[in-house]
Design an enzyme around this catalytic site. Sequence first.
Site, mmCIF file in Angstrom:
data_model
loop_
_atom_site.group_PDB
_atom_site.id
_atom_site.type_symbol
_atom_site.label_atom_id
_atom_site.label_comp_id
_atom_site.label_asym_id
_atom_site.label_seq_id
_atom_site.Cartn_x
_atom_site.Cartn_y
_atom_site.Cartn_z
ATOM 1 N N LYS A 148 0.808 -1.222 0.000
ATOM 2 C CA LYS A 148 0.000 0.000 0.000
ATOM 3 C C LYS A 148 0.839 1.269 0.000
ATOM 4 O O LYS A 148 2.025 1.266 0.309
ATOM 5 C CB LYS A 148 -0.988 -0.021 1.170
ATOM 6 C CG LYS A 148 -2.110 -1.030 0.918
ATOM 7 C CD LYS A 148 -3.309 -0.842 1.793
ATOM 8 C CE LYS A 148 -4.456 -1.736 1.307
ATOM 9 N NZ LYS A 148 -5.603 -1.711 2.219
ATOM 10 N N ARG A 183 -3.878 -10.335 4.234
ATOM 11 C CA ARG A 183 -4.161 -10.292 2.801
ATOM 12 C C ARG A 183 -2.910 -9.765 2.106
ATOM 13 O O ARG A 183 -2.480 -8.641 2.370
ATOM 14 C CB ARG A 183 -5.347 -9.375 2.491
ATOM 15 C CG ARG A 183 -5.771 -9.422 1.016
ATOM 16 C CD ARG A 183 -6.689 -8.264 0.660
ATOM 17 N NE ARG A 183 -6.026 -6.985 0.807
ATOM 18 C CZ ARG A 183 -5.138 -6.486 -0.062
ATOM 19 N NH1 ARG A 183 -4.778 -7.187 -1.121
ATOM 20 N NH2 ARG A 183 -4.593 -5.302 0.140
#
Length: 202
Positions: A148, A183
């Site tokens: 991210k 995840r």
Amino acid sequence: QRLLPVIKEIKSIFPETLISVDTFNHSVAYESLKCGADLINDVSGGRHDPEIFNVVAEFGCPYVLMHSRGNSINMDKLINYKNIIEDVKYELNKQIENAFNSGVRNCQLILDPGIGFAKNTLQNLALIKNIEDFVSLPYPILVGASRKRFIGEIIGEVDPNKRLLGTAIIASKCVNAKVNILRVHDVREIVQVIKLTKEIYN
């Protein structure tokens, strides 16, 4: 039209494989579960389409309830928190209550603090630093920090594909904190991180 054939194909070849469908639309959730999907991952936590709670309750499937604000267009402007940890927990609890009111059972819920969704870099970092505060809640915790933007901002890497080491450090922290689910994109590498972290801290 794109999703259902893929679910059917995967289940026909690998029937033991769990399939999570990422959607906040109740109709997509319904058709996916009917087709063989195992759980629903809702980045809106039921805010976008509360009817999704009824679908999840009907099928009795696991449901990832993620914290977020707004949508993909305006969420970066909705980052005003008095206390990031307490505010996220409070807003998650509001959606948990809505889920319960629709018949979702306690045992179906998996909580996700929503790394990268309506949070800036420092707020995301605070959530990771204090992830134990969420692990202490009576639900499994899922963290999705892989590749991210906040990782890139911290380590100075604009290419998401080159954020594996940053992702690995966060994964190790989460494993040590007893986070239940990660995840990730780089499965093989992060599995190695998980194994080594468990050996070191256990």
